[in-house]
Motif scaffolding. Structure first.
Motif, PDB file in Angstrom:
ATOM      1  N   SER A  25      62.032  21.628  46.667  1.00  0.00           N
ATOM      2  CA  SER A  25      60.867  22.382  46.966  1.00  0.00           C
ATOM      3  C   SER A  25      61.218  24.027  46.814  1.00  0.00           C
ATOM      4  N   ASP A  26      62.429  24.409  47.329  1.00  0.00           N
ATOM      5  CA  ASP A  26      62.818  25.691  47.479  1.00  0.00           C
ATOM      6  C   ASP A  26      63.092  26.396  46.019  1.00  0.00           C
ATOM      7  N   LEU A  27      63.398  25.296  45.042  1.00  0.00           N
ATOM      8  CA  LEU A  27      63.601  25.667  43.589  1.00  0.00           C
ATOM      9  C   LEU A  27      62.112  26.315  43.028  1.00  0.00           C
ATOM     10  N   ILE A  28      61.166  25.415  43.622  1.00  0.00           N
ATOM     11  CA  ILE A  28      59.664  25.795  43.035  1.00  0.00           C
ATOM     12  C   ILE A  28      59.311  27.080  43.660  1.00  0.00           C
ATOM     13  N   ARG A  29      59.457  27.089  45.013  1.00  0.00           N
ATOM     14  CA  ARG A  29      59.059  28.326  45.749  1.00  0.00           C
ATOM     15  C   ARG A  29      59.548  29.331  45.230  1.00  0.00           C
ATOM     16  N   ASP A  30      60.922  29.527  45.103  1.00  0.00           N
ATOM     17  CA  ASP A  30      61.578  30.699  44.771  1.00  0.00           C
ATOM     18  C   ASP A  30      61.554  31.104  43.138  1.00  0.00           C
ATOM     19  N   TYR A  31      61.441  30.030  42.395  1.00  0.00           N
ATOM     20  CA  TYR A  31      61.812  30.358  40.955  1.00  0.00           C
ATOM     21  C   TYR A  31      60.551  29.704  40.090  1.00  0.00           C
ATOM     22  N   MET A  32      59.586  29.001  40.517  1.00  0.00           N
ATOM     23  CA  MET A  32      58.380  28.819  39.981  1.00  0.00           C
ATOM     24  C   MET A  32      58.865  27.319  38.979  1.00  0.00           C
ATOM     25  N   GLY A  33      59.507  27.424  38.081  1.00  0.00           N
ATOM     26  CA  GLY A  33      59.855  26.474  37.265  1.00  0.00           C
ATOM     27  C   GLY A  33      60.408  27.210  36.064  1.00  0.00           C
ATOM     28  N   GLY A  34      60.123  26.481  34.712  1.00  0.00           N
ATOM     29  CA  GLY A  34      60.670  26.772  33.403  1.00  0.00           C
ATOM     30  C   GLY A  34      61.780  27.776  33.488  1.00  0.00           C
ATOM     31  N   ARG A  35      61.915  28.745  32.861  1.00  0.00           N
ATOM     32  CA  ARG A  35      62.892  29.854  32.643  1.00  0.00           C
ATOM     33  C   ARG A  35      63.842  30.048  34.214  1.00  0.00           C
ATOM     34  N   GLY A  36      63.002  30.265  35.251  1.00  0.00           N
ATOM     35  CA  GLY A  36      63.501  30.744  36.533  1.00  0.00           C
ATOM     36  C   GLY A  36      64.157  29.427  37.121  1.00  0.00           C
ATOM     37  N   ALA A  37      63.590  28.258  37.227  1.00  0.00           N
ATOM     38  CA  ALA A  37      64.296  27.122  37.539  1.00  0.00           C
ATOM     39  C   ALA A  37      65.593  26.703  36.679  1.00  0.00           C
ATOM     40  N   GLY A  38      65.452  26.989  35.339  1.00  0.00           N
ATOM     41  CA  GLY A  38      66.482  26.528  34.681  1.00  0.00           C
ATOM     42  C   GLY A  38      67.816  27.677  34.796  1.00  0.00           C
ATOM     43  N   VAL A  39      67.487  28.814  35.021  1.00  0.00           N
ATOM     44  CA  VAL A  39      68.453  29.601  35.350  1.00  0.00           C
ATOM     45  C   VAL A  39      69.261  29.311  36.732  1.00  0.00           C
ATOM     46  N   LYS A  40      68.266  29.090  37.689  1.00  0.00           N
ATOM     47  CA  LYS A  40      68.992  28.690  38.913  1.00  0.00           C
ATOM     48  C   LYS A  40      69.772  27.459  38.889  1.00  0.00           C
ATOM     49  N   ILE A  41      69.446  26.327  38.391  1.00  0.00           N
ATOM     50  CA  ILE A  41      70.300  25.185  38.113  1.00  0.00           C
ATOM     51  C   ILE A  41      71.546  25.535  37.363  1.00  0.00           C
ATOM     52  N   LEU A  42      71.418  26.216  36.211  1.00  0.00           N
ATOM     53  CA  LEU A  42      72.509  26.571  35.501  1.00  0.00           C
ATOM     54  C   LEU A  42      73.344  27.377  36.296  1.00  0.00           C
ATOM     55  N   PHE A  43      73.120  28.317  37.058  1.00  0.00           N
ATOM     56  CA  PHE A  43      73.801  28.989  37.874  1.00  0.00           C
ATOM     57  C   PHE A  43      74.603  28.354  38.776  1.00  0.00           C
ATOM     58  N   ASP A  44      73.775  27.547  39.381  1.00  0.00           N
ATOM     59  CA  ASP A  44      74.739  26.773  40.554  1.00  0.00           C
ATOM     60  C   ASP A  44      75.542  25.722  40.132  1.00  0.00           C
ATOM     61  N   GLU A  45      75.279  25.336  38.761  1.00  0.00           N
ATOM     62  CA  GLU A  45      76.092  24.109  38.264  1.00  0.00           C
ATOM     63  C   GLU A  45      77.227  24.337  37.354  1.00  0.00           C
ATOM     64  N   ILE A  46      77.189  25.636  36.706  1.00  0.00           N
ATOM     65  CA  ILE A  46      78.189  25.536  35.711  1.00  0.00           C
ATOM     66  C   ILE A  46      78.911  27.120  36.413  1.00  0.00           C
ATOM     67  N   ASP A  47      80.298  27.331  35.701  1.00  0.00           N
ATOM     68  CA  ASP A  47      80.827  28.562  35.759  1.00  0.00           C
ATOM     69  C   ASP A  47      80.265  29.463  34.632  1.00  0.00           C
ATOM     70  N   PRO A  48      79.753  30.562  34.951  1.00  0.00           N
ATOM     71  CA  PRO A  48      79.473  31.391  33.740  1.00  0.00           C
ATOM     72  C   PRO A  48      80.523  31.925  32.676  1.00  0.00           C
ATOM     73  N   ARG A  49      81.705  31.564  33.218  1.00  0.00           N
ATOM     74  CA  ARG A  49      82.766  31.960  32.013  1.00  0.00           C
ATOM     75  C   ARG A  49      83.155  30.821  31.246  1.00  0.00           C
ATOM     76  N   ILE A  50      82.475  29.556  31.157  1.00  0.00           N
ATOM     77  CA  ILE A  50      82.727  28.493  30.405  1.00  0.00           C
ATOM     78  C   ILE A  50      82.682  28.656  29.129  1.00  0.00           C
ATOM     79  N   ASP A  51      83.125  27.716  28.167  1.00  0.00           N
ATOM     80  CA  ASP A  51      83.039  28.018  26.679  1.00  0.00           C
ATOM     81  C   ASP A  51      81.575  27.245  26.411  1.00  0.00           C
TER      82      ASP A  51
END
Lengths: 603, 121
Positions: A25-51
């Motif tokens: 629910s905080d993902l929806i509250r802070d990032y709405m969905g779509g592109r916002g939710a996507g970047v939040k999940i990606l940021f939390d789950e991967i290291d931005p330096r990966i291949d």
């Protein structure tokens, strides 16, 4: 829950494991969905330096609260991942029916991780999720893949469900990890920029087939029905939208050319003589259009299905849109509409981004004409306007054969190899789209500061009054970038909902559909948060101030109207206005205001 | 009263399916819509769930639309036992167009901004 489905599906291709999670629910509250939710999940789950092409990268297909509700032009989806082309965040959007179908199947988001050992496609029907073999599909072109998949499933479903099902595929370019391969769906629609087709290819994922029998709930049904009816009338009264309805983006090449803002000959000019015939957009409509093709829930049907009489190019395809016409046409010195159609057809079928392909080939053409690129390396002459060479090169690029293998690595690799990196007209490795920034300076700032690179979809075409006044450039760029971030997270179509005119509409659709009392302030805060988190992702991936630049040709050589883009002047102002320091890093105060202290730590 | 379909005007936006399900179920669910749109490269074909029939017909045939073969069952308006579409997904009871009540005010026609659906007497 109104609007959202409240669930997301996670598929691990390495372990062949699927799981359903609640959408936080905080993902929806802070990032709405779509592109916002996507970047939040990606940021939390991967290291931005990966291949980006390694198994650690994730691919997130994201919808938002307005997808599948029938909000006019609310039928899109966003794919979020790390781009193999730029190394930055990637979030291309795409229309058609896939987004709504994913919602009807019961999911706000689909997260794909890991890597399959052999070619597979993913079948999703409500809670049935299957990873199926795609051996028989590997190597097939995009539309052919879709046709074969439907044929394979024809026994299992009734005619309508089979017809209504959405299929997402990659072409040979994605399989061969061409860095600007795109993800294709619904017969020629593309999630184009950033090369995410190669990410799908790297996971051995040839496609997705999604069907869903579920429902999407709307908070205020009566209010919604009335608002849609009112919207039809407003649309009819709006001149810009009426143009979209008749010509899609076909009204733009002629206009851009007339005003000297059309990318031509690798951005050496803003005008291309053969394009004067497109000043009457009915010329294009009458020549190649088959029918107007709407995305789910869109009354404007701005995309056009098209066809030419050439047996070597059977069937139909979508477009070419304005951006494709510019990059594959005027920018490569090609003025014949049928040839532009052919180039666009090849890109769609091979699964390559038309804009990037045009940008890279036009760079090769200039290198060739200036004598930096010898003919023996290519195997045939490649001057501006050489159509047959271009078609051949496209096929070779998708298959990574001969000279095409180098092109598949992207424009920077090509231009650097021949010693003239300044001749690739790209930003963060991604080719610039159609509008020549020297014609409309604010677009230069939008391109340079775009988190994904040289892309036109993350701010807006500046239709509003006062767009030429430099004192508004910085403020309007930030405002539009933040606004489109919310449009992309809702997910609405940015083409229909761009510009300040439509700000109130976005707000009222969200209120009616979700029943939440959003304010304009809420939305701009969500938009700014998304933009800043994308920036933080990029900074951690090694993309920084040094990459917020335009090609030298745009800032130093006056090619159009004797103007250059004064990026050096605008960029520090932009950073300051965004609450970033002189190196483009969000300040602690800004991070605190947006609730991004944790994400921004250690910058 | 009939709903006239001009398939060459249909853009495939499916707003008729949306509003039909909203009207009858208060939510968006295309599987509960009494109108369905078939999408092809060359045109889109809205089909309305019409009156029930007692038994399946014996005139199952191929029809031609814009020069292409189409299974006659696809375009047939009858809700017949042989057809798998126009069935309520939970109960399998056939779905039938009610012209959105009395007096008739078909919402799909109201929502068809492309004028592919019109009312004729």
């Amino acid at each position: 829950m109104f609007g959202w489905k409240g669930k997301m599906l996670r598929v691990d291709l390495s372990r062949r494991n699927c799981s359903v999670e609640e959408t936080p629910s905080d993902l929806i509250r802070d990032y709405m969905g779509g592109r916002g939710a996507g970047v939040k999940i990606l940021f939390d789950e991967i290291d931005p330096r990966i291949d980006p092409l390694g198994p650690e990268n994730k691919l997130i297909f994201a919808t938002g609260p307005l997808v599948g509700t029938g909000v006019p032009a609310g039928g899109r989806y966003i794919v979020v991942s790390k781009s193999p082309l730029s190394g930055a965040i990637a979030n291309p959007c795409c229309g058609g029916y896939f987004g709504p179908n994913l919602k009807f199947a019961g999911y706000d988001l689909l997260i794909i991780e890991g890597k399959s050992p052999e070619p597979v496609y993913l079948f999703i029907r409500n809670d049935v999720v299957e990873i199926r073999s795609a051996d028989q599909l590997w190597g097939k072109w995009a539309t052919e893949t879709e046709r074969l998949l439907r044929a394979e499933m024809s026994e299992d479903f009734d005619e309508w469900e089979l017809n209504n099902m959405s299929i997402v595929t990659i072409g040979p370019a994605g399989e061969n990890l061409v860095k600007f391969a795109c993800i294709m769906s619904d017969g020629g629609r593309a999630a184009g920029r950033s090369g995410l087709g190669a990410v799908m290819g790297s996971k051995n994922l040839k496609g997705l087939a999604v069907s869903g029998t579920g429902e999407v709930k709307i908070a205020d049904v009566d209010g919604f029905k009335k608002a849609v009816m009112d919207f039809f009338e407003e649309g009819r009264a709006n001149e810009t939208l009426e143009k979209r309805r008749r010509w899609g983006t076909w009204s733009l090449p002629g206009r851009a050319n007339k005003t000297g803002t059309q990318a031509a000959l690798n951005f050496q000019s803003g005008y291309f003589e053969p394009f004067t015939k497109f000043e009457d957009p009915d010329f294009i409509r009458d020549s190649i259009r088959v029918r107007d093709e709407a995305c789910f829930g869109c009354p404007f049907a701005c995309s056009k299905r098209s066809r030419i009489e050439d047996l070597a190019y059977p069937g139909t395809t979508k477009g070419p849109e304005h951006e494709s016409m510019a990059l594959l046409g005027s920018n490569c010195g090609i003025g014949d509409l049928d040839d532009i159609y052919r180039a666009n057809y090849l890109c769609n079928e091979l699964g390559m981004d038309t804009i990037s392909a045009g940008a890279i080939i036009s760079c090769a053409m200039e290198l060739f004409e200036k004598g930096y690129l010898p003919e023996k390396d290519i195997g045939y002459p490649l001057s501006f306007g050489s159509n047959e060479s271009m078609f051949q090169l496209m096929r070779k690029t998708a298959l990574r054969e001969d000279f095409g293998d180098l092109l598949a690595e992207g424009g920077d690799a090509l231009a650097q190899k021949y010693g003239h990196p300044e001749l690739f007209m790209g930003i963060k490795g991604m080719g610039m789209p159609a509008w020549h920034p020297q014609g409309i300076e604010v677009i230069g700032l939008q391109y340079a500061t775009n988190n994904v690179g040289g892309c036109h979809t993350k701010a807006t075409l500046p239709f509003y009054e006062g767009r030429k006044d430099p004192k508004h450039h910085v403020r309007l760029t930030k405002q539009d970038q933040d606004y489109i971030a919310v449009v992309d997270s809702s997910v609405l179509c940015w083409i229909i909902y761009h510009g300040p005119l439509w700000g109130e509409k976005l707000l009222s659709w969200l209120q009616i559909t979700t029943g939440i009392d959003y304010t304009e302030n809420d939305l701009s805060l969500i938009g700014e948060r998304i933009w800043n988190l994308e920036r933080i992702f990029n900074l951690k991936a090694g993309i920084s101030k040094k990459d917020d630049r335009l090609p030298k040709r745009i800032t130093d050589e006056p090619r159009v109207k004797n103007q250059v883009v004064h990026l050096d002047r605008m960029l520090p102002e932009y950073y300051k206005f965004r609450g970033w320091d002189e190196n483009g890093i969000p300040t602690p105060e800004k991070l605190q205001q947006l609730g991004l202290e944790k994400e921004g730590a250690g910058l | 009263m009939r709903i006239k379909i001009d398939h060459l005007k249909c853009t495939g936006c499916k707003l008729c399916e949306v509003v039909c399900s909203l009207q009858h179920t208060e939510a968006v669910n295309l599987w509960r819509s009494r109108i369905r749109v078939f999408i092809t490269e060359d045109y889109c074909l809205p089909v309305i769930g019409g009156p029930y029939t007692e038994a399946m017909c014996n005139s199952k045939d191929v029809v031609f639309v814009e020069g292409k073969e189409i299974d006659g069952c696809v375009v047939c308006r009858a809700s017949c036992p042989a057809k798998s579409i126009f069935k309520e997904p939970d109960t399998a009871i056939p779905l039938k167009c009610d012209f959105c009540g009395d007096p008739p005010d078909p919402q799909c026609v109201a929502w068809c901004d492309a004028d592919a659906l019109t009312i004729c007497d």
